[in-house]
Scaffold this active site. Structure first.
Site, PDB file in Angstrom:
ATOM      1  N   GLU A  65       0.824  -1.219   0.000  1.00 38.67           N
ATOM      2  CA  GLU A  65       0.000   0.000   0.000  1.00 38.67           C
ATOM      3  C   GLU A  65       0.860   1.273   0.000  1.00 38.67           C
ATOM      4  O   GLU A  65       0.527   2.251  -0.659  1.00 38.67           O
ATOM      5  CB  GLU A  65      -0.908  -0.024   1.239  1.00 38.67           C
ATOM      6  N   ASP A  66       1.952   1.253   0.716  1.00 43.01           N
ATOM      7  CA  ASP A  66       2.686   2.504   0.966  1.00 43.01           C
ATOM      8  C   ASP A  66       4.100   2.573   0.391  1.00 43.01           C
ATOM      9  O   ASP A  66       4.766   3.603   0.550  1.00 43.01           O
ATOM     10  CB  ASP A  66       2.787   2.744   2.484  1.00 43.01           C
TER      11      ASP A  66
HETATM   12  N1  LIG Z   1      -3.084   7.343  14.041  1.00 41.34           N
HETATM   13  C1  LIG Z   1      -2.043   7.594  13.238  1.00 41.34           C
HETATM   14  N2  LIG Z   1      -2.036   7.085  11.973  1.00 41.34           N
HETATM   15  C2  LIG Z   1      -0.966   7.343  11.184  1.00 41.34           C
HETATM   16  C3  LIG Z   1       0.125   8.112  11.646  1.00 41.34           C
HETATM   17  N3  LIG Z   1       1.038   8.171  10.648  1.00 41.34           N
HETATM   18  C4  LIG Z   1       0.575   7.457   9.632  1.00 41.34           C
HETATM   19  N4  LIG Z   1      -0.658   6.947   9.926  1.00 41.34           N
HETATM   20  C5  LIG Z   1      -1.469   6.134   9.021  1.00 41.34           C
HETATM   21  O1  LIG Z   1      -2.499   6.964   8.509  1.00 41.34           O
HETATM   22  C6  LIG Z   1      -3.613   6.138   8.129  1.00 41.34           C
HETATM   23  C7  LIG Z   1      -4.881   6.808   8.599  1.00 41.34           C
HETATM   24  O2  LIG Z   1      -4.942   8.074   8.036  1.00 41.34           O
HETATM   25  P1  LIG Z   1      -6.067   8.449   6.968  1.00 41.34           P
HETATM   26  O3  LIG Z   1      -5.884   9.874   6.597  1.00 41.34           O
HETATM   27  O4  LIG Z   1      -7.401   8.017   7.513  1.00 41.34           O
HETATM   28  O5  LIG Z   1      -5.775   7.488   5.720  1.00 41.34           O
HETATM   29  P2  LIG Z   1      -4.711   7.586   4.535  1.00 41.34           P
HETATM   30  O6  LIG Z   1      -3.369   7.910   5.143  1.00 41.34           O
HETATM   31  O7  LIG Z   1      -4.764   6.187   3.944  1.00 41.34           O
HETATM   32  O8  LIG Z   1      -5.178   8.611   3.569  1.00 41.34           O
HETATM   33  C8  LIG Z   1      -3.406   4.731   8.725  1.00 41.34           C
HETATM   34  O9  LIG Z   1      -3.120   3.885   7.627  1.00 41.34           O
HETATM   35  P3  LIG Z   1      -3.289   2.310   7.689  1.00 41.34           P
HETATM   36  O10 LIG Z   1      -2.371   1.748   8.726  1.00 41.34           O
HETATM   37  O11 LIG Z   1      -3.142   1.838   6.287  1.00 41.34           O
HETATM   38  O12 LIG Z   1      -4.744   1.999   8.204  1.00 41.34           O
HETATM   39  P4  LIG Z   1      -6.213   2.523   7.745  1.00 41.34           P
HETATM   40  O13 LIG Z   1      -6.588   3.527   8.748  1.00 41.34           O
HETATM   41  O14 LIG Z   1      -6.054   3.122   6.366  1.00 41.34           O
HETATM   42  O15 LIG Z   1      -7.052   1.315   7.755  1.00 41.34           O
HETATM   43  C9  LIG Z   1      -2.197   4.966   9.668  1.00 41.34           C
HETATM   44  O16 LIG Z   1      -1.323   3.853   9.790  1.00 41.34           O
HETATM   45  C10 LIG Z   1       0.078   8.655  12.975  1.00 41.34           C
HETATM   46  O17 LIG Z   1       0.963   9.346  13.443  1.00 41.34           O
HETATM   47  N5  LIG Z   1      -1.027   8.367  13.721  1.00 41.34           N
END
Ligand SMILES: Nc1nc2c(ncn2[C@@H]2O[C@H](COP(=O)(O)OP(=O)(O)O)[C@@H](OP(=O)(O)OP(=O)(O)O)[C@H]2O)c(=O)[nH]1
Ligand SMILES: [Mn+2]
Length: 179
Positions: A65-66
């Site tokens: 994904e990233d």
């Molecule tokens: N809470 C938090 N999240 C962070 C941080 N840095 C990066 N993230 C990541 O950001 C995602 C949630 O942010 P959003 O704005 O909702 O989604 P997006 O990044 O995909 O656009 C999560 O992705 P993901 O793991 O793929 O999960 P999902 O929420 O997309 O299912 C999370 O891991 C941080 O400092 N705090």
């Protein structure tokens, strides 16, 4: 060392190399690898999960994904079982964000048990991270909307691991969200 430990370390190392340029969105700019490591740790230390493929998939869950990682690469290094789990938990980043968020809610109930475990631990880590500190540029409303959306996704993941679901329920209730 057990061969399972070696397989898990291989996945941790692969993820560390793939995420090496990436940081979390917190003001401290925490290395991104802290997240997949923490997700795998939640599964093993809190959820009681010992399935090696699930722990490897947790470590690898955000690589496709990233980063530039492909599913073929995951399969080549870690086999089809791990590839399938990673594939199930990977959002299609070519879609608009709202659509991705909607698809997670729609797809959650149809995921395999192994993918559901990774998704539960991913949400638990991210919600705890939101409580720890607010990502740069996020308003209180955006934080609350993330909690609300996560609770909808978790509804579709229920019946998978009572410990993780219980901990998620506490977080939602703490945030004033009915579960
Ligand atoms: N809470 C938090 N999240 C962070 C941080 N840095 C990066 N993230 C990541 O950001 C995602 C949630 O942010 P959003 O704005 O909702 O989604 P997006 O990044 O995909 O656009 C999560 O992705 P993901 O793991 O793929 O999960 P999902 O929420 O997309 O299912 C999370 O891991 C941080 O400092 N705090
Ligand atoms: Mn994640």
């Amino acid at each position: 060392m057990s061969s399972d430990a070696a397989l898990i370390l291989e996945a941790a190392n692969f993820a560390a190399e793939k995420h090496k340029q990436q940081r979390r969105k917190d003001p401290e700019k925490t290395p991104y690898i802290n997240h997949p490591l923490g997700v795998a740790r939640i599964l093993s230390h809190e959820g009681g999960i010992t399935d090696t493929a699930v722990l490897q998939a947790a470590l690898l869950h955000d690589t496709v994904e990233d980063t530039n990682t492909t599913f073929e690469e995951i399969e080549l290094h870690f086999g089809q079982d791990v590839r399938n789990i990673v594939e199930e938990v990977t959002d299609d980043k070519t879609l608009p964000k709202m659509e991705r968020k909607r698809l997670q809610m729609e797809h959650a109930p149809h995921c395999s048990q192994k993918a559901k475990l990774v998704k539960l631990a991913d949400k638990l880590y991210n919600l705890r991270d939101l409580k720890r500190c607010t990502p740069e540029g996020w308003s209180e409303q955006r934080v609350q909307e993330y909690f609300q959306w996560a609770s909808e996704v978790v509804k579709g993941l229920r019946g998978t691991n009572s410990i993780l679901e219980g901990k998620l329920d506490h977080m939602f209730m703490d945030q004033g969200i009915a579960v």
